[in-house]
Enzyme design. Structure first.
Site, short mmCIF file in Angstrom:
data_model
loop_
_atom_site.label_atom_id
_atom_site.label_comp_id
_atom_site.label_asym_id
_atom_site.label_seq_id
_atom_site.Cartn_x
_atom_site.Cartn_y
_atom_site.Cartn_z
N ASP A 207 44.57 42.60 56.56
CA ASP A 207 44.49 42.46 55.11
C ASP A 207 45.87 42.65 54.48
O ASP A 207 46.65 43.49 54.92
CB ASP A 207 43.54 43.55 54.59
N GLU A 279 46.66 38.00 56.68
CA GLU A 279 46.50 37.40 55.36
C GLU A 279 47.89 37.25 54.73
O GLU A 279 48.48 38.22 54.25
CB GLU A 279 45.62 38.29 54.47
C1 NOJ Z 1 42.91 41.09 50.14
C2 NOJ Z 1 41.43 41.06 50.32
O1 NOJ Z 1 41.05 39.80 50.83
C3 NOJ Z 1 40.83 41.38 48.97
O2 NOJ Z 1 39.44 41.15 48.94
C4 NOJ Z 1 41.16 42.81 48.65
O3 NOJ Z 1 40.68 43.12 47.37
C5 NOJ Z 1 42.68 43.04 48.70
N1 NOJ Z 1 43.31 42.45 49.84
C6 NOJ Z 1 42.96 44.51 48.75
O4 NOJ Z 1 42.60 45.04 50.00
#
Ligand code: NOJ
Length: 552
Positions: A207, A279
């Site tokens: 993430d 990500e």
């Molecule tokens: C990216 C995640 O995909 C999202 O859903 C989340 O709110 C933020 N990172 C914080 O962890």
């Protein structure tokens, strides 16, 4: 094209298709209106039938659920809402029995403010865990230490009235950022990775992967001279867009951390190959590709949001795919995301007819596709009444259209009340779409022309055809503006994919290509030979055409 080479030995995460599950919304088995791990186990046979190869679970760890699980209070347990460690073990074991891999969400940038590490850290300035988070003194006038902004609005710094310092939070103030420059933090977070890999998990989706390393001098971000022409973001984030985010994330030191993480995963991969997906929201493809590592020694795949961030036009999409291919080092494996729990569902973004073209694109491009639960049946986003809005992002920036509840609504399994997601007498945590009686898995399984039948057929042909799963990619020039046409090849096998991005008929004239056999149309109503010298695509139609032995 440098990266566009076929390797004899491809691994599961290269050949396979990843299916993202948002566990709260998949299947409730204990009648609390919230999905759980037992519900996922119940549907493993569905996923096997569908033909995906791996599931990625959004976070299921203990959490106060301010950000619905991305605010984690214990990285090595399961929230009772979802089950317990025995249930995740069962899920992994039952998935493996069916040859399905399991990828867990790994959230290294922040914890919940209820995590014991943070409770200790905020207890006093001298606590041994103080430096596990990012604490700074106020400026002389009492204001935050620098101008960094939280993604969800306001300063990224929160004042702690007990210890008289600010702590950093890239997201919600209840989600403090960990200090990855502290070796103890890195080791503790690597232990978290070991914990899950030891339990047999096949990979991690990292993430906010760009966030973990910030400027060690904490310099102010410079103003963004042109907030409208945002280079790296594709939706308006309000004030956040007024800065260039060059100091609050992605410090070059980040690559050393991912190299170390990769070594850890590689050590486990001797038993069975593990994968790290990150990500990474970058649309400058050469820069994005740096996250593979110059020696392909960092992330196996930085997730690619090109299809999400590009206007739905054939030329624009082709440009992205060609640019991604060109940016890859030899051996770097591409991947594509069409939607996820942070983005509108594809049927809402581009309409239900083009959603069929999009799913054909996703499942026939070179690289690993990530398929968001619900897209296989073309579910659309659900309008959330104001009194049921839950997403903290929507709550902190109301009116900007940033809320993510609409794309997180429960999976529609059948035509019974609550769409088979939870018992009829229970209110699901988010409302169910009112078209669920038509748009659901059971109805679409029975309909040979449904979106689900299309997804199923695409996955089937992809699995059966090395050209589609691991073959080379080449886009074909000189086609109508509204069409994207490309060739996938492996040894003697080659497929032409022709996609009509418009609601008008199109003629494709590829005179030198001879004839081919339509294996699949998005309309699911035609097969058979076609002359590619004069190949008509109907409105909103995409076709997979198997070619004879030919090289263009
Ligand atoms: C990216 C995640 O995909 C999202 O859903 C989340 O709110 C933020 N990172 C914080 O962890």
């Amino acid at each position: 094209m440098a990266g566009n080479t076929v390797h004899n030995q491809t691994l599961w995460w290269q050949q396979g298709v990843i299916y993202q599950i948002y566990p709260r919304s998949f299947q409730d088995t204990n009648g609390d209106g919230i999905g759980d791990l037992a519900g996922i186990i119940d549907h493993l046979d569905y996923l096997t039938w569908l033909g995906v190869d791996a599931i990625w679970l959004s976070p299921v760890y203990p959490s106060p659920m301010v950000d619905f699980g991305y605010d984690i209070a214990n990285f090595t347990d399961i929230d009772p809402l979802f089950g317990d460690l025995a249930t995740i073990d069962k899920l992994v074991q039952q998935a493996h029995q069916r040859n399905l891999k399991v990828i867990m969400d790994y959230v290294p940038n922040h914890t919940s403010d209820q995590h014991p590490w943070f409770l200790e850290s905020r207890a006093s300035r001298t606590n041994p865990k103080r430096d596990w988070y990012v604490w700074k003194d106020a400026r002389p006038d009492g204001s935050p230490p620098n101008n960094w902004l939280g993604s969800w609005g306001g300063s990224a710094w929160e004042w702690d009235a007990t210890t008289h310092q600010y702590y950093l939070h890239s997201y919600h103030k209840t989600m403090p950022d960990l200090n990855w420059r502290n070796p103890a933090v890195k080791e503790a977070m690597f232990d978290v990775v070991r914990f899950w890999l030891d339990r047999g998990v096949d990979g991690l989706r990292i993430d906010s992967a760009q966030r973990i390393m910030k400027d060690p001098q904490f310099r102010d971000n410079p103003p963004n001279p042109d907030p409208k022409a945002r280079a790296n973001v594709y939706k308006s984030l309000g004030d956040y867009d007024l800065q260039l985010h060059i100091h609050d994330r992605a410090h070059p030191d980040i690559h050393a951390v991912y190299r170390e993480l990769r070594q850890l995963l590689d050590a486990y991969s001797v038993q069975s190959p593990r994968v790290a997906l990150g990500e990474i929201h970058i649309f400058d493809w050469p820069l994005w590709a740096t996250y593979y590592g110059t020696q392909l020694d960092e992330l196996h795949m930085p997730l690619n949001f090109g299809l999400v961030g590009t206007p739905w036009k054939a030329s624009a999409v082709r440009q992205v795919v060609d640019a991604v291919e060109a940016a890859l080092l030899p051996g770097a494996w591409p991947n594509y995301v069409l939607s996820n729990h942070d983005e509108p569902r594809v049927a809402t973004r581009i309409g239900p007819k083009q959603a069929r073209v999009a799913i054909m694109l996703l499942l026939t491009l070179r690289g690993t596709p990530t398929l968001y639960y619900s897209d296989e049946i073309g579910m659309h986003d659900v309008e959330i009444p104001p009194d049921r809005i839950l997403d903290p992002w929507e709550k902190s920036r109301p009116g900007l259209g940033l809320g993510r509840d609409p794309e997180r609504t429960p999976m529609q399994w059948d035509a019974t009340p609550n769409a088979g997601f939870c018992p009829p007498s229970i209110e699901p945590w988010l409302p169910i779409a009112n078209d669920y009686k038509q748009v659901n898995v059971a109805a679409q399984r029975a309909n040979p022309r449904s979106m689900l039948s299309l997804t199923h057929a695409l996955l089937k042909i992809r699995h059966a055809s090395p050209a589609l799963s691991i073959g080379t990619y080449a886009s074909i020039p000189d086609v109508p503006d509204d069409c994207f046409v490309y060739l996938r090849q492996f040894n003697e096998q080659s497929y032409l994919i022709a996609l009509n991005f418009s609601s008008k008929e199109q003629q494709i004239r590829l005179l030198e290509m001879g004839t081919g056999r339509i294996r699949l149309s998005t309309h699911l109503d035609r097969k058979g030979m076609v002359d590619l010298g004069s190949f008509g695509l109907r409105e909103d139609e995409g076709c997979v055409v198997e070619m004879g032995e030919m090289v263009p």
